[in-house]
Design an enzyme around this catalytic site. Structure first.
Site, short mmCIF file in Angstrom:
data_model
loop_
_atom_site.label_atom_id
_atom_site.label_comp_id
_atom_site.label_asym_id
_atom_site.label_seq_id
_atom_site.Cartn_x
_atom_site.Cartn_y
_atom_site.Cartn_z
CG ASP A 130 -1.54 1.17 1.61
OD1 ASP A 130 -2.40 1.53 0.81
OD2 ASP A 130 -1.25 1.78 2.65
CG ASP A 188 -1.45 2.25 6.41
OD1 ASP A 188 -1.50 1.99 5.19
OD2 ASP A 188 -1.86 3.30 6.89
CG ASP A 244 -4.38 -0.96 3.28
OD1 ASP A 244 -4.73 -0.77 2.10
OD2 ASP A 244 -3.64 -0.19 3.91
#
Ligand code: ADP
Ligand code: MG
Length: 619
Positions: free
Chosen positions: A311, A512, A516
């Site tokens: 990410d 995080d 996600d």
């Protein structure tokens, strides 16, 4: 070591320690005379009887042959011919194996149990003006329920009367309570804080949010096949082979003692220890580097990944964004006012972007207003009422789905910034685009080095981000990731990862945020940021980086590969030793006591080999 051994195993641990001492005594013949019996009996009773009962239960109730059947046969046979030390020793090693296994596998179920505990058992239904308490699973859609302060909301619904503030942390990870009033949705499992209110049930039973989440976690667990110990997988085969070898030995040599020795050395104790000891040592070693690996099963999956997806915001970057510019395109709203609206709306956001806008506004020393009806649209932005104005802050798609168009002029002005890698947060006020805020993030200093280490390990790095293409491109060039997908919603990230799974290409996701969590769960293996990350991401992941130290990711892969290698070496070694010992026993070179000792040496060798993992270093 301690945290692996929970309450019920404490007694077993005490039994094992006592048995160990008793066996030493028995071996040294010290007290044999004075005790009046062979102290190995203590080990037989304390460690052996539970194994015997377990094997009988497995055979009778589950019709399942496990490694304990073979151990039980050897145990009984040894006792029958008076070889008490051999019997006690086999039981002792087997009990140690069971203790270690229980420790490594128990962790997995804790998450689900916590969720189930959250489920309220009863609900207060209002019918014809009277209150009736009924089981929560008997609530029907459209029932009117009363919820008192401090109570957990039993089903999903909409507030019919009253006002309150609700702690939604279990579902969203948002740590601050959210204000709710008539017409607002409330979800099961969240906790009513101060007010008393009535609600109309909209989703009940299996459809309610909490139940769906429990279901999702259960499915995720079920999809990840648990590690069945190799010894158990081969148990049926081993039992027959051992019995066969013993019978043949007995028949050919005519010596019962040789047959029993064969049974003793055939016991797969080193084999049973091979996996859990290595996993304990591997997980323990990772912990010293700030990596928490949730289970042995997770460790095994990390060892197999070939692609690592990242990410962007908060993972590859610090997630502490600087506000570079604020642009208003509404003559009635000054730039400062625009920032005021955005910061007020973002106050409840857990996203690094929201937090950064709030702290920037606070740093220029202004007070914000309490947002009303805050809602978070994971991976897109936020919506809230500020001073009675409806404020939206987020990516272009968020505004578009609300029917708000972004005039070309504004888009063009934004492009000038986004081309340089900046993140743009558009602000919509009362269904009109009022302007945007430009933010820039800094890449973590060790990101580029970490990516190049991953490439050395033949891993393919991938960037999956919800941000715009230019920002994604800018970051990916800085850290040298060539595979980039941008403008992804949480579901898109999930689908991207599922595609890899379908192609049988194990992929690990590192993320995080709340947005996600889905991706972390659907990846073959997931890593969450423990510091900056939201609770939900941490819950969904297989491993957690305690202090967001992404530099450790290559080591996570390395230590998991090393552990799996260790397990394989252990298995080959213990099988070879068993084979050799069976041969020597059949030839009459080993007697039951010597056999038991060889068997013991094998187990100790496996434990030492595994323990070497503790001193493995990240270099
Ligand atoms: P990344 O994948 O880079 O971590 P996210 O998926 O978390 O990014 O977010 C994607 C985009 O959604 C952000 O770039 C931003 O435009 C928008 N966004 C998400 N959360 C917020 C928020 N709280 N406020 C404003 N914008 C947001
Ligand atoms: Mg993120």
């Amino acid at each position: 070591m301690k945290k692996w051994i929970m309450e019920e195993d404490k007694l077993n641990l005490i039994f094992v320690i006592i048995s160990g001492i008793a066996l030493l005594v028995s071996l040294s013949h010290l007290l044999r005379g004075s005790l009046g019996f062979d102290s190995a009996w203590i080990a037989i009773v304390l460690c052996g009887i539970p194994i015997l009962l377990g094997a009988i239960k497995g055979l009778v109730v589950d019709h399942d042959i496990k490694a304990d059947v073979l151990v039980s046969i050897a145990l009984v046979a040894s006792v029958c011919i008076g070889e008490y030390f051999a019997a006690g020793e086999v039981a002792f090693i087997m009990a140690i194996g069971t203790l270690l296994e229980n420790g490594t596998s128990r962790k997995a179920n804790e998450g689900i149990e916590r969720l189930i505990k959250l489920t309220p058992k009863t609900a207060r239904v209002l019918k014809d003006g009277t209150e009736k308490i009924i089981p929560a699973d008997q609530v029907n859609i459209n029932d009117i329920l009363l919820v008192l302060a401090g109570e957990t909301i039993p089903v999903d619904g909409v507030i019919a009367s009253g006002e309150t503030s609700i702690d939604q942390s279990v579902m969203t990870g948002e740590s601050l309570p959210i204000d709710k009033t008539v017409g607002d949705a409330v979800t099961s499992g969240t906790v009513n804080q101060y007010g008393t209110f009535t609600m109309r049930a909209t989703k009940v039973g299996k459809d309610s949010s909490l139940q769906r989440m429990i279901q999702m976690v259960k499915e995720a667990e079920a999809n990840k096949a648990p590690i069945i110990t190799l010894a158990d997988r081969w148990a049926t085969w081993m039992v027959w082979a051992a019995l066969g070898a013993a019978v043949i030995t007995g028949a050919v040599t005519g010596e019962l003692i040789r047959a029993v020795t064969v049974l003793v050395v055939f016991c797969p104790c080193a084999f049973i220890l091979a996996t859990p000891t290595a996993i304990l040592a591997g997980i323990g070693n990772a912990t010293t580097y700030g990596i928490i690996i949730r289970s042995g099963d997770a460790l095994e999956r990390f060892s197999k990944v070939k692609h690592i997806a990242f990410d962007k915001t908060g993972t590859l970057t610090h997630g502490k964004l600087n506000v570079m510019a604020v642009k208003s395109f509404n003559d009635c709203i000054t730039e400062e006012k625009l920032l005021y609206y955005a910061a007020s709306a973002e106050q409840r956001s857990e996203h690094p972007i929201g937090k950064s806008i709030v702290s920037y506004y606070q740093s220029i020393c202004h007070t914000m207003c309490e947002p009303q009806e805050f809602s978070l649209l994971a991976g897109q932005g936020v919506r809230a009422f500020v001073d009675g104005q409806e404020v939206m802050a987020g990516k272009p798609d968020l505004l578009k789905t609300e029917g708000i168009t972004i005039p070309e002029k504004i888009q063009k002005a934004a492009t000038d910034y986004s081309e340089k890698g900046a993140t743009i947060v558009y602000i919509g006020i009362n269904k009109e685009t009022a302007g945007f805020i430009v933010l820039s993030d800094t890449v973590r200093e060790d990101a580029a080095a970490m990516i190049s280490k991953l490439k050395e390990l033949h891993m393919e790095p991938i960037l999956l981000t919800g941000d715009n293409a230019s920002a994604a491109q800018y970051i990916s060039e800085l850290v040298s990731i060539s595979k980039v997908k941008s403008d992804l919603l949480p579901e898109d990230k999930m689908n991207e990862l599922k595609r890899y799974n379908q192609k049988d290409e194990p992929v690990c996701m590192v993320g995080d945020g709340i947005n996600d969590a889905l991706a972390l769960k659907s990846a073959y293996a997931g890593v969450a940021m423990g510091g900056i990350g939201s609770d939900i991401a941490v819950e969904a992941a297989d491993a957690v980086l305690v202090s967001d130290d992404i530099q450790r990711i290559p080591y996570l892969i390395k230590i998991s590969q090393k552990t799996m290698k260790k397990i394989n070496v252990n298995i080959v070694f213990s099988m070879s030793l068993n084979f050799l010992a069976v041969l020597l026993s059949a030839m009459g070179i080993l007697n039951p006591v010597l056999g038991a000792l060889v068997h013991n040496v094998g187990s100790v060798a496996v434990v030492i080999n595994s323990a070497l993992l503790f001193v493995s270093k990240d270099r």
